[in-house]
Design an enzyme around this catalytic site. Structure first.
Site, PDB file in Angstrom:
ATOM      1  N   HIS A   1      -9.581   0.962   5.045  1.00 44.77           N
ATOM      2  CA  HIS A   1      -8.286   1.182   5.707  1.00 44.77           C
ATOM      3  C   HIS A   1      -8.508   2.112   6.901  1.00 44.77           C
ATOM      4  CE1 HIS A   1      -4.181   2.511   6.451  1.00 44.77           C
ATOM      5  NE2 HIS A   1      -3.785   1.436   5.792  1.00 44.77           N
TER       6      HIS A   1
ATOM      7  N   GLY B   1       2.297   2.259  10.633  1.00 38.67           N
ATOM      8  CA  GLY B   1       3.225   3.369  10.453  1.00 38.67           C
ATOM      9  C   GLY B   1       3.941   3.792  11.726  1.00 38.67           C
TER      10      GLY B   1
ATOM     11  N   SER C   1       3.413  -2.197  10.258  1.00 33.48           N
ATOM     12  CA  SER C   1       4.873  -2.191  10.430  1.00 33.48           C
ATOM     13  C   SER C   1       5.536  -3.518  10.057  1.00 33.48           C
ATOM     14  CB  SER C   1       5.239  -1.776  11.864  1.00 33.48           C
ATOM     15  OG  SER C   1       4.776  -0.463  12.117  1.00 33.48           O
TER      16      SER C   1
ATOM     17  N   ASN D   1       0.875  -1.186   0.000  1.00 29.56           N
ATOM     18  CA  ASN D   1       0.000   0.000   0.000  1.00 29.56           C
ATOM     19  C   ASN D   1       0.903   1.223   0.000  1.00 29.56           C
ATOM     20  OD1 ASN D   1      -1.810   2.042   0.484  1.00 29.56           O
ATOM     21  ND2 ASN D   1      -2.208   1.474   2.612  1.00 29.56           N
TER      22      ASN D   1
ATOM     23  N   GLU E   1      -5.328  -5.124  10.660  1.00 30.49           N
ATOM     24  CA  GLU E   1      -4.340  -4.063  10.825  1.00 30.49           C
ATOM     25  C   GLU E   1      -4.595  -3.329  12.136  1.00 30.49           C
ATOM     26  OE1 GLU E   1      -2.495  -2.869   6.825  1.00 30.49           O
ATOM     27  OE2 GLU E   1      -4.230  -1.583   7.153  1.00 30.49           O
TER      28      GLU E   1
ATOM     29  N   LYS F   1       0.105   4.269  -0.209  1.00 34.27           N
ATOM     30  CA  LYS F   1      -0.542   5.463   0.349  1.00 34.27           C
ATOM     31  C   LYS F   1      -0.319   6.650  -0.603  1.00 34.27           C
ATOM     32  CE  LYS F   1       0.377   3.614   4.889  1.00 34.27           C
ATOM     33  NZ  LYS F   1      -0.013   3.730   6.273  1.00 34.27           N
TER      34      LYS F   1
ATOM     35  N   GLU G   1      -6.967   4.573   7.963  1.00 32.47           N
ATOM     36  CA  GLU G   1      -6.812   6.008   7.660  1.00 32.47           C
ATOM     37  C   GLU G   1      -8.096   6.556   7.027  1.00 32.47           C
ATOM     38  OE1 GLU G   1      -3.095   5.638   5.546  1.00 32.47           O
ATOM     39  OE2 GLU G   1      -2.118   5.125   7.443  1.00 32.47           O
TER      40      GLU G   1
HETATM   41  C1  PEP Z   1      -0.833   0.170   5.897  1.00 34.84           C
HETATM   42  O1  PEP Z   1      -0.868   1.338   5.582  1.00 34.84           O
HETATM   43  O2  PEP Z   1      -1.734  -0.599   5.511  1.00 34.84           O
HETATM   44  C2  PEP Z   1       0.262  -0.306   6.731  1.00 34.84           C
HETATM   45  C3  PEP Z   1       0.204  -1.496   7.208  1.00 34.84           C
HETATM   46  O3  PEP Z   1       1.302   0.584   6.950  1.00 34.84           O
HETATM   47  P1  PEP Z   1       2.734   0.263   7.610  1.00 34.84           P
HETATM   48  O4  PEP Z   1       3.231  -1.032   7.016  1.00 34.84           O
HETATM   49  O5  PEP Z   1       3.592   1.418   7.240  1.00 34.84           O
HETATM   50  O6  PEP Z   1       2.516   0.130   9.077  1.00 34.84           O
END
Ligand code: PEP
Length: 252
Positions: A100, A177, A216, A9, A171, A11, A102
């Site tokens: 997601h 992040g 992460s 992803n 998630e 973003k 976000e």
């Molecule tokens: C994501 O945005 O779906 C995500 C898992 O981000 P990160 O791997 O940076 O934590």
């Protein structure tokens, strides 16, 4: 047997020039072959889907599919700024991320909207990647499983049997992040809980649905996470921006 799936992803990152370099590096890295029985995809911003789709074809990266980060809950019409599932399909997308954290936090998307988006994606012949996860406060108050299973139950109530054609991404919001990855056992326990919740609806659906972990994921923790019996791959944010890290995670 469920395949292992790694989805990047991106973003709101990338540029015409950097995307070109990324795809060139990954094409070179994938040339020598990739582990069998795995699937890989990237979800660039809408603006770069056409470019990335052409570059995947140009470099003949057979192992890599295209996906999008979001979609409209509506089919077509007066929805300024929205992008429909049919448009994404036309651009060559196979996966679409919906719900997601976000989007849930910054755009107030609720479970009903997420399910409506997943239906649009399914109706256009693509695979929705439905994100669920708890916040730090919800985990600290001991309600993580209750919150996540309630999110899953909402999707079950709308999508029913069609969930068999979806992916779920667990998630934890506190891990996205932040560099704070869930331990492999914490992630496995939640994936198991999700699968058991799905099995209450239908055992067959529960055994078919791929459940990805996101939060992460890095080359150095992917091996342990992906070895867990209910973790079927990863949704990778930050680390997917670096082609070498993305390749290492795909091979983990
Ligand atoms: C994501 O945005 O779906 C995500 C898992 O981000 P990160 O791997 O940076 O934590």
């Amino acid at each position: 047997m469920r395949p292992l799936i790694v989805i990047g992803n991106w973003k709101m990152h990338g540029s015409l020039a950097s995307n070109q370099d990324w795809l060139k590096s990954v094409a070179r890295g994938m040339q020598s072959g990739m582990p069998a029985g795995r699937k890989f995809a990237i979800c660039p911003p809408f603006a770069y889907l056409a470019q990335c789709g052409s570059l995947i074809k140009e470099h003949a990266i057979a192992f890599l599919s295209l996906g999008a980060q979001d979609v409209s809950s509506q089919g077509s019409g007066a929805y300024t700024g929205e992008v429909s599932a049919a448009m994404l399909k036309e651009l060559g997308c196979q996966y679409v991320i919906v719900g997601h954290s976000e989007r849930r936090q910054l755009h107030h998307e609720v479970d009903e909207v997420v399910a409506a988006k997943a239906l649009q994606v399914l109706d256009s012949g693509m695979t929705p990647v439905i994100c669920v996860g708890e916040t730090a406060d919800e985990r600290n108050s001991g309600r993580a499983e209750e919150i996540v299973c309630a999110q899953v139950a909402k999707q079950v109530s709308v999508l029913q049997d069609r969930l068999a054609d979806c992916l779920i991404a667990y998630e934890p919001v506190w891990a996205i992040g932040t560099g704070k990855v869930a331990s492999a056992q914490v992630a496995q326990d939640m994936h198991r809980a999700i699968r058991l919740r799905l099995a209450e609806f239908d055992e067959d659906v529960a055994s078919h649905v791929g459940i990805l972990y996101g939060g992460s994921v890095k080359p150095d923790n992917a091996v342990e996470l992906f070895a867990m019996p209910d973790i079927d791959g990863g949704l990778v944010g930050g680390a997917s921006l670096n082609p070498q890290d993305f390749l290492a995670i795909c091979q983990a």
